[in-house]
Design a protein around this motif. Sequence first.
Motif, PDB file in Angstrom:
ATOM      1  N   PHE A  48       0.871  -1.178   0.000  1.00 49.21           N
ATOM      2  CA  PHE A  48       0.000   0.000   0.000  1.00 49.21           C
ATOM      3  C   PHE A  48       0.907   1.227   0.000  1.00 49.21           C
ATOM      4  O   PHE A  48       1.615   1.489   0.970  1.00 49.21           O
ATOM      5  N   HIS A  49       0.910   1.947  -1.125  1.00 51.83           N
ATOM      6  CA  HIS A  49       1.828   3.071  -1.311  1.00 51.83           C
ATOM      7  C   HIS A  49       1.263   4.369  -0.751  1.00 51.83           C
ATOM      8  O   HIS A  49       0.060   4.502  -0.550  1.00 51.83           O
ATOM      9  N   ARG A  50       2.139   5.328  -0.555  1.00 51.29           N
ATOM     10  CA  ARG A  50       1.721   6.662  -0.157  1.00 51.29           C
ATOM     11  C   ARG A  50       1.030   7.347  -1.321  1.00 51.29           C
ATOM     12  O   ARG A  50       1.231   6.985  -2.478  1.00 51.29           O
ATOM     13  N   ALA A  51       0.223   8.335  -1.021  1.00 50.59           N
ATOM     14  CA  ALA A  51      -0.460   9.105  -2.063  1.00 50.59           C
ATOM     15  C   ALA A  51       0.544   9.969  -2.817  1.00 50.59           C
ATOM     16  O   ALA A  51       1.565  10.381  -2.254  1.00 50.59           O
ATOM     17  N   PRO A  52       0.268  10.246  -4.092  1.00 51.16           N
ATOM     18  CA  PRO A  52       1.125  11.178  -4.827  1.00 51.16           C
ATOM     19  C   PRO A  52       1.096  12.558  -4.156  1.00 51.16           C
ATOM     20  O   PRO A  52       0.099  12.893  -3.536  1.00 51.16           O
ATOM     21  N   PRO A  53       2.132  13.328  -4.224  1.00 55.80           N
ATOM     22  CA  PRO A  53       3.332  13.105  -5.022  1.00 55.80           C
ATOM     23  C   PRO A  53       4.397  12.270  -4.312  1.00 55.80           C
ATOM     24  O   PRO A  53       5.396  11.914  -4.914  1.00 55.80           O
ATOM     25  N   ARG A  88      -4.435   6.261  -3.117  1.00 53.96           N
ATOM     26  CA  ARG A  88      -3.178   5.536  -2.891  1.00 53.96           C
ATOM     27  C   ARG A  88      -3.235   4.197  -3.608  1.00 53.96           C
ATOM     28  O   ARG A  88      -4.213   3.459  -3.507  1.00 53.96           O
ATOM     29  N   TRP A  89      -2.148   3.876  -4.310  1.00 53.67           N
ATOM     30  CA  TRP A  89      -2.097   2.653  -5.103  1.00 53.67           C
ATOM     31  C   TRP A  89      -1.757   1.476  -4.217  1.00 53.67           C
ATOM     32  O   TRP A  89      -0.901   1.553  -3.342  1.00 53.67           O
TER      33      TRP A  89
END
Length: 108
Positions: A48-53, A88-89
Amino acid sequence: MAGDGWRKRLQLALWPLVTLGDEVLPPGDRRRFAAVTREREEAAVVTFHRAPPAGPEPAMMHLALSELAALAHPGLALPIAEGEVDGRWWVVELESPALSATERLRRG
């Protein structure tokens, strides 16, 4: 990330595919969780990645993974699912000794 609302929304998004387990790495630029597939009970990892940017843009990652999938190379361990929660991806990959497609993307 305040509270654990994001974790509940992530589990809801993953519900048909995997059961989310314990976090396997300390929080950093992404969070990784052990998981088990519902259908075959195979070990998997949810990232679970952080939101952009600060994190990857979900639409760009989806496109990159689609292009890798089109290669259909047996040496690529492609994710079994990917999506987005709260911008978030997330990606689900089976535990495998092969280098995952997302790791290949990260390495360039």
